[in-house]
Design a protein around this motif. Structure first.
Motif, mmCIF file in Angstrom:
data_model
loop_
_atom_site.group_PDB
_atom_site.id
_atom_site.type_symbol
_atom_site.label_atom_id
_atom_site.label_comp_id
_atom_site.label_asym_id
_atom_site.label_seq_id
_atom_site.Cartn_x
_atom_site.Cartn_y
_atom_site.Cartn_z
ATOM 1 N N LEU A 34 -24.531 43.704 -19.456
ATOM 2 C CA LEU A 34 -23.510 44.328 -18.623
ATOM 3 C C LEU A 34 -24.119 45.381 -17.712
ATOM 4 C CD1 LEU A 34 -20.490 43.487 -18.916
ATOM 5 C CD2 LEU A 34 -21.727 43.150 -21.049
ATOM 6 N N GLY A 35 -23.627 45.431 -16.479
ATOM 7 C CA GLY A 35 -24.023 46.499 -15.573
ATOM 8 C C GLY A 35 -23.338 47.812 -15.922
ATOM 9 N N GLY A 36 -23.798 48.879 -15.302
ATOM 10 C CA GLY A 36 -23.284 50.220 -15.616
ATOM 11 C C GLY A 36 -22.008 50.606 -14.899
ATOM 12 N N GLY A 37 -21.646 49.867 -13.857
ATOM 13 C CA GLY A 37 -20.372 50.061 -13.187
ATOM 14 C C GLY A 37 -20.114 51.466 -12.671
ATOM 15 N N GLU A 38 -18.863 51.871 -12.763
ATOM 16 C CA GLU A 38 -18.452 53.180 -12.237
ATOM 17 C C GLU A 38 -19.101 54.332 -12.997
ATOM 18 O OE1 GLU A 38 -16.634 54.026 -9.470
ATOM 19 O OE2 GLU A 38 -17.049 51.918 -9.077
ATOM 20 N N PHE A 39 -19.453 54.098 -14.250
ATOM 21 C CA PHE A 39 -20.149 55.142 -15.011
ATOM 22 C C PHE A 39 -21.486 55.461 -14.336
ATOM 23 C CE2 PHE A 39 -17.535 52.979 -18.248
ATOM 24 C CZ PHE A 39 -16.815 54.052 -18.731
ATOM 25 N N ALA A 40 -22.243 54.426 -13.991
ATOM 26 C CA ALA A 40 -23.529 54.637 -13.325
ATOM 27 C C ALA A 40 -23.341 55.192 -11.914
ATOM 28 C CB ALA A 40 -24.317 53.330 -13.276
ATOM 29 N N ASN A 41 -22.278 54.767 -11.240
ATOM 30 C CA ASN A 41 -22.007 55.298 -9.903
ATOM 31 C C ASN A 41 -21.746 56.799 -9.939
ATOM 32 O OD1 ASN A 41 -22.307 52.792 -8.721
ATOM 33 N ND2 ASN A 41 -20.116 52.317 -8.742
ATOM 34 N N LEU A 42 -21.138 57.260 -11.025
ATOM 35 C CA LEU A 42 -20.916 58.703 -11.177
ATOM 36 C C LEU A 42 -22.238 59.450 -11.313
ATOM 37 C CD1 LEU A 42 -17.775 58.979 -13.496
ATOM 38 C CD2 LEU A 42 -18.003 59.849 -11.160
ATOM 39 N N ILE A 43 -23.201 58.836 -12.025
ATOM 40 C CA ILE A 43 -24.522 59.457 -12.140
ATOM 41 C C ILE A 43 -25.143 59.611 -10.749
ATOM 42 C CG2 ILE A 43 -26.845 59.256 -13.126
ATOM 43 C CD1 ILE A 43 -24.708 59.650 -15.240
ATOM 44 N N ARG A 44 -25.030 58.564 -9.924
ATOM 45 C CA ARG A 44 -25.541 58.632 -8.552
ATOM 46 C C ARG A 44 -24.854 59.761 -7.775
ATOM 47 N NH1 ARG A 44 -28.033 53.815 -6.236
ATOM 48 N NH2 ARG A 44 -28.121 52.117 -7.739
ATOM 49 N N LYS A 45 -23.539 59.851 -7.921
ATOM 50 C CA LYS A 45 -22.773 60.882 -7.207
ATOM 51 C C LYS A 45 -23.227 62.277 -7.639
ATOM 52 C CE LYS A 45 -18.014 62.580 -6.704
ATOM 53 N NZ LYS A 45 -18.194 63.859 -7.433
ATOM 54 N N TYR A 46 -23.346 62.488 -8.939
ATOM 55 C CA TYR A 46 -23.775 63.787 -9.433
ATOM 56 C C TYR A 46 -25.204 64.097 -8.997
ATOM 57 C CZ TYR A 46 -19.687 63.342 -12.501
ATOM 58 O OH TYR A 46 -18.421 63.182 -12.993
ATOM 59 N N ASN A 47 -26.039 63.051 -8.937
ATOM 60 C CA ASN A 47 -27.420 63.255 -8.500
ATOM 61 C C ASN A 47 -27.484 63.690 -7.036
ATOM 62 O OD1 ASN A 47 -30.421 62.924 -8.849
ATOM 63 N ND2 ASN A 47 -30.074 61.414 -7.247
ATOM 64 N N ASP A 48 -26.600 63.143 -6.203
ATOM 65 C CA ASP A 48 -26.557 63.551 -4.799
ATOM 66 C C ASP A 48 -26.255 65.046 -4.675
ATOM 67 O OD1 ASP A 48 -27.085 60.998 -3.946
ATOM 68 O OD2 ASP A 48 -24.983 60.482 -3.569
ATOM 69 N N GLU A 49 -25.500 65.557 -5.627
ATOM 70 C CA GLU A 49 -25.100 66.962 -5.575
ATOM 71 C C GLU A 49 -26.123 67.882 -6.231
ATOM 72 O OE1 GLU A 49 -21.374 66.877 -7.579
ATOM 73 O OE2 GLU A 49 -20.355 65.703 -6.015
ATOM 74 N N HIS A 50 -26.831 67.392 -7.273
ATOM 75 C CA HIS A 50 -27.661 68.294 -8.085
ATOM 76 C C HIS A 50 -29.116 67.855 -8.228
ATOM 77 C CE1 HIS A 50 -24.138 70.609 -9.298
ATOM 78 N NE2 HIS A 50 -23.503 69.467 -9.498
ATOM 79 N N GLU A 51 -29.473 66.669 -7.757
ATOM 80 C CA GLU A 51 -30.861 66.188 -7.762
ATOM 81 C C GLU A 51 -31.518 66.278 -9.154
ATOM 82 O OE1 GLU A 51 -33.231 67.897 -4.676
ATOM 83 O OE2 GLU A 51 -31.855 67.299 -3.083
ATOM 84 N N PHE A 52 -31.049 65.437 -10.031
ATOM 85 C CA PHE A 52 -31.660 65.329 -11.349
ATOM 86 C C PHE A 52 -33.000 64.606 -11.232
ATOM 87 C CE2 PHE A 52 -27.020 65.317 -12.169
ATOM 88 C CZ PHE A 52 -26.943 66.504 -12.885
ATOM 89 N N SER A 53 -33.797 64.666 -12.269
ATOM 90 C CA SER A 53 -35.095 63.992 -12.249
ATOM 91 C C SER A 53 -34.902 62.481 -12.251
ATOM 92 C CB SER A 53 -35.933 64.406 -13.466
ATOM 93 O OG SER A 53 -35.356 63.895 -14.658
ATOM 94 N N ASP A 54 -35.908 61.759 -11.751
ATOM 95 C CA ASP A 54 -35.852 60.297 -11.759
ATOM 96 C C ASP A 54 -35.688 59.768 -13.179
ATOM 97 O OD1 ASP A 54 -36.176 60.251 -9.021
ATOM 98 O OD2 ASP A 54 -38.337 59.862 -9.109
ATOM 99 N N GLU A 55 -36.365 60.394 -14.116
ATOM 100 C CA GLU A 55 -36.289 59.960 -15.511
ATOM 101 C C GLU A 55 -34.875 60.130 -16.064
ATOM 102 O OE1 GLU A 55 -38.453 62.182 -18.617
ATOM 103 O OE2 GLU A 55 -39.324 60.241 -19.150
ATOM 104 N N ALA A 56 -34.260 61.285 -15.793
ATOM 105 C CA ALA A 56 -32.897 61.527 -16.284
ATOM 106 C C ALA A 56 -31.919 60.540 -15.661
ATOM 107 C CB ALA A 56 -32.479 62.963 -15.987
ATOM 108 N N ASN A 57 -32.038 60.299 -14.360
ATOM 109 C CA ASN A 57 -31.155 59.340 -13.696
ATOM 110 C C ASN A 57 -31.318 57.943 -14.288
ATOM 111 O OD1 ASN A 57 -29.897 61.027 -11.747
ATOM 112 N ND2 ASN A 57 -31.718 60.944 -10.461
ATOM 113 N N HIS A 58 -32.550 57.517 -14.448
ATOM 114 C CA HIS A 58 -32.847 56.164 -14.927
ATOM 115 C C HIS A 58 -32.253 55.924 -16.309
ATOM 116 C CE1 HIS A 58 -35.253 52.490 -15.287
ATOM 117 N NE2 HIS A 58 -35.668 52.894 -16.477
ATOM 118 N N TRP A 59 -32.515 56.824 -17.229
ATOM 119 C CA TRP A 59 -32.106 56.577 -18.610
ATOM 120 C C TRP A 59 -30.626 56.815 -18.840
ATOM 121 C CZ3 TRP A 59 -34.903 53.461 -21.160
ATOM 122 C CH2 TRP A 59 -36.286 53.408 -20.942
#
Length: 222
Positions: A34-59
């Motif tokens: 299964l893909g991550g869907g809207e849950f993963a899209n939220l991670i992308r959105k939060y990353n745009d605002e706060h720039e988390f590490s690549d490792e944190a985003n990936h996992w």
């Protein structure tokens, strides 16, 4: 009973379409990712605002895949969660459809760099390669287009080689997938999961109805 194909069900199909398709894959020798869907899209959105590490985003995005896997499994009696490939094969041998919870496997294997270029498409391709299984990418559009399907002048592509697909700026699959298909020398299909009969037509040898749109990506260029 070996696993014949890995069916990656896009998070865009969750919840209703994903749950329905997972049930219809009973007795098809499939493993579901299964893909991550809207849950993963939220991670992308939060990353745009706060720039988390690549490792944190990936996992954390991979954790989102696990969440949707567990939710879909909860609704489909013919499915069972698998945490390793050997467990998935055992579940398949029992006549159930394994839904792969990928995070532990990926932490052990660690096959990818941490990047948004790697999503559930690439993960499914890697798992299919490990199992020597076919690969279907099931999404919410019919396949690959020359540009966004709703854009003026966009045309549908029924067959494309992975090398050509590398030149595309954006498509319905992730950026890394064409490179992996070339590396593994394998092909895959991209098909619309809102029409489960289309998916079944591509995996059931007894069905010969291909009168619908889907894209075949050729990674085996030999």
């Amino acid at each position: 009973m070996s696993i014949k194909q890995v069916v990656k069900i896009g998070g865009s199909l969750f919840p209703g379409y994903a749950i329905d398709l997972a049930g219809k894959l009973e007795n098809t020798n499939s493993l579901i990712i299964l893909g991550g869907g809207e849950f993963a899209n939220l991670i992308r959105k939060y990353n745009d605002e706060h720039e988390f590490s690549d490792e944190a985003n990936h996992w954390t995005a991979i954790d989102c895949m696990d969440i949707i896997a567990k939710l879909v499994n909860d609704k489909v009696e013919s499915c069972k969660l698998a945490y390793t490939l050997s467990e998935a094969e055992k579940i398949s041998d029992e006549g159930l459809t394994p839904i792969f919870v990928v995070s532990e496997f990926l932490r052990d294997e660690d096959p990818f760099e941490c990047s948004w270029d790697v999503t559930s498409d690439s993960i499914a391709a890697y798992v299919a390669h490990c199992l020597n299984a076919n690969l279907l990418i099931v999404t919410n559009v019919n396949g690959i287009y020359t540009q966004e399907p709703k854009e003026p002048g966009s045309t549908f592509i029924s067959k494309i080689d992975a090398k050509t697909l590398l030149t595309f700026q954006e498509s319905s699959i992730d950026v890394m997938l064409p490179s992996l298909l070339l590396e593994f020398g394998t092909n895959c299909y991209v098909v619309n999961g809102k029409c489960p009969d289309w998916v079944l037509s591509l995996i059931d040898d007894n069905i010969n109805d291909y009168n619908f749109d889907y894209t075949q990506i050729i990674g085996d260029l030999k």
